[in-house]
Design a protein around this motif. Structure first.
Motif, PDB file in Angstrom:
ATOM      1  N   GLY A 140       0.839  -1.201   0.000  1.00  0.00           N
ATOM      2  CA  GLY A 140       0.000   0.000   0.000  1.00  0.00           C
ATOM      3  C   GLY A 140       0.872   1.248   0.000  1.00  0.00           C
ATOM      4  O   GLY A 140       0.550   2.248  -0.655  1.00  0.00           O
ATOM      5  N   TYR A 186       1.795   2.185  -3.511  1.00  0.00           N
ATOM      6  CA  TYR A 186       0.735   2.912  -4.233  1.00  0.00           C
ATOM      7  C   TYR A 186       0.604   4.332  -3.681  1.00  0.00           C
ATOM      8  O   TYR A 186       0.360   5.285  -4.408  1.00  0.00           O
ATOM      9  CB  TYR A 186      -0.598   2.149  -4.135  1.00  0.00           C
ATOM     10  CG  TYR A 186      -0.559   0.883  -4.962  1.00  0.00           C
ATOM     11  CD1 TYR A 186      -0.778   0.920  -6.333  1.00  0.00           C
ATOM     12  CD2 TYR A 186      -0.239  -0.340  -4.378  1.00  0.00           C
ATOM     13  CE1 TYR A 186      -0.696  -0.234  -7.110  1.00  0.00           C
ATOM     14  CE2 TYR A 186      -0.160  -1.497  -5.129  1.00  0.00           C
ATOM     15  CZ  TYR A 186      -0.379  -1.437  -6.496  1.00  0.00           C
ATOM     16  OH  TYR A 186      -0.286  -2.569  -7.252  1.00  0.00           O
ATOM     17  N   SER A 240      -6.899   5.222  -4.102  1.00  0.00           N
ATOM     18  CA  SER A 240      -7.689   4.182  -4.781  1.00  0.00           C
ATOM     19  C   SER A 240      -7.816   4.483  -6.271  1.00  0.00           C
ATOM     20  O   SER A 240      -7.776   3.565  -7.105  1.00  0.00           O
ATOM     21  CB  SER A 240      -9.075   4.041  -4.150  1.00  0.00           C
ATOM     22  OG  SER A 240      -8.949   3.394  -2.907  1.00  0.00           O
ATOM     23  N   ARG A 244     -13.024   3.754   0.406  1.00  0.00           N
ATOM     24  CA  ARG A 244     -11.821   3.173  -0.192  1.00  0.00           C
ATOM     25  C   ARG A 244     -12.014   1.671  -0.444  1.00  0.00           C
ATOM     26  O   ARG A 244     -11.659   1.139  -1.486  1.00  0.00           O
ATOM     27  CB  ARG A 244     -10.632   3.400   0.741  1.00  0.00           C
ATOM     28  CG  ARG A 244      -9.401   3.808   0.010  1.00  0.00           C
ATOM     29  CD  ARG A 244      -8.502   4.735   0.758  1.00  0.00           C
ATOM     30  NE  ARG A 244      -8.197   4.400   2.124  1.00  0.00           N
ATOM     31  CZ  ARG A 244      -7.228   3.576   2.516  1.00  0.00           C
ATOM     32  NH1 ARG A 244      -6.515   2.928   1.621  1.00  0.00           N
ATOM     33  NH2 ARG A 244      -6.985   3.414   3.791  1.00  0.00           N
ATOM     34  N   ARG A 271     -12.888  -2.321  -8.441  1.00  0.00           N
ATOM     35  CA  ARG A 271     -12.090  -1.936  -9.617  1.00  0.00           C
ATOM     36  C   ARG A 271     -11.887  -3.160 -10.523  1.00  0.00           C
ATOM     37  O   ARG A 271     -11.954  -4.310 -10.048  1.00  0.00           O
ATOM     38  CB  ARG A 271     -10.753  -1.340  -9.189  1.00  0.00           C
ATOM     39  CG  ARG A 271      -9.859  -2.334  -8.536  1.00  0.00           C
ATOM     40  CD  ARG A 271      -8.508  -1.740  -8.181  1.00  0.00           C
ATOM     41  NE  ARG A 271      -7.752  -2.733  -7.459  1.00  0.00           N
ATOM     42  CZ  ARG A 271      -7.047  -2.499  -6.377  1.00  0.00           C
ATOM     43  NH1 ARG A 271      -6.990  -1.283  -5.866  1.00  0.00           N
ATOM     44  NH2 ARG A 271      -6.377  -3.457  -5.794  1.00  0.00           N
TER      45      ARG A 271
HETATM   46  O1   DC Z   1      -2.889  -0.674   2.685  1.00  0.00           O
HETATM   47  P1   DC Z   1      -3.187   0.802   2.420  1.00  0.00           P
HETATM   48  O2   DC Z   1      -4.454   1.257   3.037  1.00  0.00           O
HETATM   49  O3   DC Z   1      -2.027   1.659   2.814  1.00  0.00           O
HETATM   50  O4   DC Z   1      -3.341   0.915   0.835  1.00  0.00           O
HETATM   51  C1   DC Z   1      -3.606   2.130   0.200  1.00  0.00           C
HETATM   52  C2   DC Z   1      -4.339   1.906  -1.109  1.00  0.00           C
HETATM   53  O5   DC Z   1      -3.468   1.292  -2.038  1.00  0.00           O
HETATM   54  C3   DC Z   1      -5.560   1.034  -1.025  1.00  0.00           C
HETATM   55  O6   DC Z   1      -6.731   1.782  -0.796  1.00  0.00           O
HETATM   56  C4   DC Z   1      -5.594   0.335  -2.347  1.00  0.00           C
HETATM   57  C5   DC Z   1      -4.181   0.385  -2.854  1.00  0.00           C
HETATM   58  N1   DC Z   1      -3.523  -0.921  -2.818  1.00  0.00           N
HETATM   59  C6   DC Z   1      -3.723  -1.753  -3.859  1.00  0.00           C
HETATM   60  O7   DC Z   1      -4.498  -1.437  -4.763  1.00  0.00           O
HETATM   61  N2   DC Z   1      -3.077  -2.947  -3.930  1.00  0.00           N
HETATM   62  C7   DC Z   1      -2.251  -3.323  -2.942  1.00  0.00           C
HETATM   63  N3   DC Z   1      -1.609  -4.483  -3.036  1.00  0.00           N
HETATM   64  C8   DC Z   1      -2.049  -2.475  -1.841  1.00  0.00           C
HETATM   65  C9   DC Z   1      -2.718  -1.280  -1.792  1.00  0.00           C
END
Ligand code: DC
Length: 430
Positions: free
Chosen positions: A35, A38, A99, A168, A175
């Motif tokens: 995460g 991203y 997201s 989120r 998606r």
């Molecule tokens: O784990 P996090 O809440 O920090 O992640 C942030 C965003 O990143 C989450 O809303 C979706 C995206 N994400 C993703 O699409 N695929 C992943 N493997 C990790 C996070």
């Protein structure tokens, strides 16, 4: 060598990061927070004032981005065009836009490739949304963790964050590319009613059932020192040195939570000064085993050093009898301190290690605890009898926990060198 990947997926604020971090420390893996990757890309896009929903511009910027992923100790690191964006990753604008950015297939392709690259270097526990389904679909070690939405909302606001967890989640689940799903073969774990240690225990149980090679000697709970009292003579040294270190040198210990307190452990530390052995001894409340130069075992030293569990070592030549003594003590359940460099530093820098530590570690098959000392070279430099009031800091690193198969893979000459290298890298990273 093949490396293992543990995949932990789940919605926002389900407890993935805390679980992954703790597993990484306990099992000696690198924790990768996908995460954060991203989030880092989202940070760069916002910083360049690009609209995250303008996919074309995002892709153009992505092509120009230099994304460097690595790790320090058990934690992953990321730099974008040379800058570490970590301090900014939990800002409300990033929560609100990540997201959208992470739904862009080109962003995912780029980051998934970087995530897979970690497995060329090390064992990983990676947490995210698609780790078990897309990044490492073939790993047998998969956990999907979840918690009631109200519990998850409460966790984020309890951390003082502005984050619409439910919005989120809905975006991440719906998606087109790599949505949040329970991956094939993943075991579900509901953390709503569990404490952190309850979650960790449950996850370790699941990994064991999935066949993960849990180290037999791992300091799984409880990690407490046995209540064996010190002998008075050991206590006298321990207490006097400890009090002096705290008052004269403001002794500071960082990473105490990494300390393996139960069972045998090989402590590998850099060596700066004569002050070092009792410095390490003061990390614990029970006795341990040290090595000391053979030449010290004369006069009163002949009686005193063995009382302090010191084993004589010949520094002039490889001393197989002291290596054997180290291995024997570790097998008997002692904690043993070794300075891999074999000599004190002259300039504060870490010197090259002799391969003895790798051999002892591979033959003893016990957890290895990397430790780094700072400031002892100023407090009592090599070649000087003068004490200065310099501050001493000891950093305890995450233990290196190896499975029996991994120990076996290290048990030859090249293996000793590779394990020595691995231990020294862990010390230098502290
Ligand atoms: O784990 P996090 O809440 O920090 O992640 C942030 C965003 O990143 C989450 O809303 C979706 C995206 N994400 C993703 O699409 N695929 C992943 N493997 C990790 C996070």
């Amino acid at each position: 060598m093949t490396f293992h990947a543990i995949a932990i997926d789940g919605p926002a604020a389900s407890g993935k990061s805390t679980l992954a971090k703790t597993l990484a420390e306990r099992l000696g893996l690198v924790m990768v927070n996908s995460g954060a990757m991203y989030r880092a890309v989202t940070w760069k896009i916002l910083r360049e004032e690009i609209d995250p929903s303008d996919t074309e511009s995002v892709i153009r910027l992505l092509d120009e981005m230099d994304i460097q992923c690595g790790h320090v100790g058990s934690l992953s690191t990321i730099r974008i065009n040379g800058t570490d964006p970590t301090p900014f990753l939990r800002e409300p604008e990033i929560n609100a836009n990540v997201s959208t950015v992470s739904a862009i297939p080109q962003v995912r392709d780029r980051l998934v490739a970087l995530q897979r690259d970690y497995l060329k270097l090390t064992h990983v526990v990676m947490e995210g949304r698609d780790i078990g389904s897309v990044v490492f679909p073939n790993t047998p070690f998969k956990i999907y963790i979840d918690a009631d939405p109200s519990v998850r909302d409460g966790r984020r606001s309890g951390d003082g964050e502005i984050d619409s967890v439910s919005q989120r989640d809905a975006a991440d689940r719906s998606r087109k590319t790599a949505p949040l799903v329970v991956a094939d073969g993943a075991t579900k774990l509901d953390t709503s009613a569990l404490t952190i240690s309850g979650v960790v225990d449950a996850a370790i149980g699941i990994l064991g059932q999935q066949g993960f090679p849990l180290p037999k000697q791992a300091p799984l709970l409880p990690n407490e020192e046995p209540p064996t009292p010190m002998r008075w003579i050991y206590w006298l040294g321990w207490m006097s040195f400890g009090a002096a270190y705290r008052t004269l040198f403001g002794l500071r210990i960082i990473g105490d939570e990494n300390l393996i307190k139960a069972g045998p452990v090989l402590i590998a530390s850099n060596h700066q000064s004569f002050l070092d052995p009792p410095l390490i001894g003061n990390l614990y409340k029970t006795e341990m085993v040290y090595f000391a130069r053979k030449s010290l075992f004369t006069g009163i030293g002949k009686w005193l050093y063995p009382q302090w569990n010191a084993i004589p070592i010949d520094q002039e030549k490889p001393d197989t009898s002291s290596m054997k003594a180290a291995i024997r003590h570790l097998k008997e359940g002692w904690r043993v301190l070794i300075f891999p460099e074999g000599q004190r530093t002259l300039d504060g820098e870490i010197c090259e290690a002799a391969p003895g530590i790798g051999m002892i570690a591979a033959k003893a098959g016990v957890p290895i605890q990397p430790v780094r000392i700072f400031g002892a070279d100023k407090a009592l430099p090599r070649g000087s009898g003068k004490i200065s009031m310099a501050r001493i800091t000891v950093i305890v690193g995450p233990p290196i926990l190896l499975s029996p198969e991994e120990f076996k893979a290290y048990s030859n000459k090249e293996g000793y060198l590779a394990l020595t290298e691995r231990i020294m890298t862990a010390i230098k990273a502290l």
